[in-house]
Write a protein that holds these residues in place. Structure first.
Motif, PDB file in Angstrom:
ATOM      1  N   ILE A 201     -71.920   5.708 -25.241  1.00  0.00           N
ATOM      2  CA  ILE A 201     -71.641   6.568 -24.198  1.00  0.00           C
ATOM      3  C   ILE A 201     -72.511   5.970 -22.947  1.00  0.00           C
ATOM      4  O   ILE A 201     -73.672   5.961 -22.927  1.00  0.00           O
ATOM      5  CB  ILE A 201     -71.663   7.901 -24.490  1.00  0.00           C
ATOM      6  N   LEU A 202     -71.651   5.306 -22.036  1.00  0.00           N
ATOM      7  CA  LEU A 202     -72.799   4.629 -20.718  1.00  0.00           C
ATOM      8  C   LEU A 202     -72.674   5.331 -19.601  1.00  0.00           C
ATOM      9  O   LEU A 202     -73.645   5.170 -18.896  1.00  0.00           O
ATOM     10  CB  LEU A 202     -72.006   3.314 -20.428  1.00  0.00           C
ATOM     11  N   SER A 203     -71.888   6.557 -19.364  1.00  0.00           N
ATOM     12  CA  SER A 203     -71.924   7.200 -18.221  1.00  0.00           C
ATOM     13  C   SER A 203     -71.483   8.575 -18.342  1.00  0.00           C
ATOM     14  O   SER A 203     -70.571   9.169 -19.257  1.00  0.00           O
ATOM     15  CB  SER A 203     -71.153   6.557 -17.121  1.00  0.00           C
ATOM     16  N   CYS A 204     -71.971   9.387 -17.654  1.00  0.00           N
ATOM     17  CA  CYS A 204     -71.416  10.994 -17.452  1.00  0.00           C
ATOM     18  C   CYS A 204     -71.442  11.436 -16.051  1.00  0.00           C
ATOM     19  O   CYS A 204     -72.214  10.993 -15.398  1.00  0.00           O
ATOM     20  CB  CYS A 204     -72.089  11.602 -18.521  1.00  0.00           C
ATOM     21  N   ASP A 205     -70.689  12.442 -15.929  1.00  0.00           N
ATOM     22  CA  ASP A 205     -70.745  13.161 -14.455  1.00  0.00           C
ATOM     23  C   ASP A 205     -70.415  14.519 -14.470  1.00  0.00           C
ATOM     24  O   ASP A 205     -69.474  14.774 -15.470  1.00  0.00           O
ATOM     25  CB  ASP A 205     -69.984  12.222 -13.399  1.00  0.00           C
ATOM     26  N   TRP A 206     -70.832  15.382 -13.627  1.00  0.00           N
ATOM     27  CA  TRP A 206     -70.499  16.784 -13.707  1.00  0.00           C
ATOM     28  C   TRP A 206     -69.295  16.839 -12.622  1.00  0.00           C
ATOM     29  O   TRP A 206     -69.373  16.159 -11.688  1.00  0.00           O
ATOM     30  CB  TRP A 206     -71.739  17.485 -13.100  1.00  0.00           C
TER      31      TRP A 206
END
Length: 302
Positions: A201-206
């Motif tokens: 997993i390279l990215s996450c956001d709220w």
């Protein structure tokens, strides 16, 4: 730097540099910071470029060089001139755009690449979180010369660390160990572990409108939405990218809108509430698309 419609897209070339992160200033509507590296960050130096859009196009306001690649950048939430970058040598740098030289301070505690840095947006605290290839996240107060806390638990590289815009002291991290994790700075240990993908997993956001909703983007080319109250399965899956998704951001203006960019050279816009969620694919770039941000000031500017 492009607009969501693809119309009026403007470009600025920085020869010899590859952009890794872009972030709009929370203070200056037309100002963007870009973290860049030579030779795809494998070798060479890094540059923090501060750009501004005017009637003529995009101009380079300021640039600062560092002796290793820069992979992420975040604006201060209490001083319009201050930025923090994270670097391939494991250090964080604090820069002041009102000064010609820098950095003001350097924090070097991570033992491998510092790939992610984010400044908390909730009022009443000035905290920075960093994520590293050394598998740790670290908590910083920019006024203190060393980290306040180190968060351990990931079993792979940490690619992304993002503060909750809703809950003070809460951040999420995304890792090569295929998990999304949620942490509380007031409690030791991880709060929640979500086996979100069967790939790095390279990215996450709220989500800016729902404190329980996060999105992840992974090497498996998919975006997945997660409701923290029930993580047994994703609340949405978005498919369309043909290579790894490098970064994903929720819209500050629409609860169900988000944007993603990928190693497939595209930027894609999605509305996960729709039966056909892919709204648009923008193909302006001719190389890996690594950085992405949505303006807080100008609706539709990306």
């Amino acid at each position: 730097m492009d607009t969501a419609s693809g119309r009026g897209a403007r470009a600025l070339r920085l020869p010899g540099l590859h952009g890794y992160a872009a972030e709009f200033s929370p203070y200056w509507p037309r100002r963007v910071a870009c973290a860049a590296a030579q030779y795809y960050g494998i070798a060479g130096c890094g540059t923090l470029a501060v750009l501004e859009q005017n009637e003529a196009g995009i101009v380079l306001l300021r640039s600062f060089d560092w002796n290793d690649g820069l992979f992420d950048v975040t604006w201060s939430e209490n001083n319009e001139h201050v930025l923090i970058t994270s670097s391939g040598d494991g250090s964080l740098q604090i820069w002041d755009t009102a000064k010609t030289k820098g950095p003001l301070q350097v924090y070097k505690e991570h033992t491998q690449e510092a790939y992610s840095v984010d400044w908390s947006q909730t009022r009443g605290e000035q905290l920075v979180v960093s994520g590293s290839w050394d598998q740790t996240a670290k908590l910083w107060d920019p006024a203190v010369g060393k980290s306040l806390c180190t968060f351990k638990g990931h079993e792979g590289v940490i690619y992304s660390t993002i503060w909750s815009p809703h809950i003070p002291g809460c951040f999420a991290s995304a890792s090569g160990d295929q998990t999304l994790r949620v942490w509380d700075v007031k409690a030791p240990g991880v709060k929640l572990v979500i086996p979100a993908h069967q790939a790095e997993i390279l990215s996450c956001d709220w989500c800016k409108y729902d404190e329980n909703l996060l999105v992840t983007g992974a090497v498996d080319c998919s975006l997945k939405g997660w409701d923290l109250r029930n993580v047994r399965q994703p609340v949405f899956i978005l498919l369309g990218h043909t290579y790894a998704i490098r970064r994903v951001k929720f819209s500050p203006f629409h609860a169900t809108l988000l944007a993603s960019c990928s190693y497939d050279f595209t930027v894609r816009f999605w509305d996960f509430s729709k039966h056909n969620p892919l709204l648009e694919t923008v193909e302006h770039h001719t190389e890996f698309t690594c950085g992405l941000d949505l303006s807080l000031h100008n609706r539709g500017q990306v």
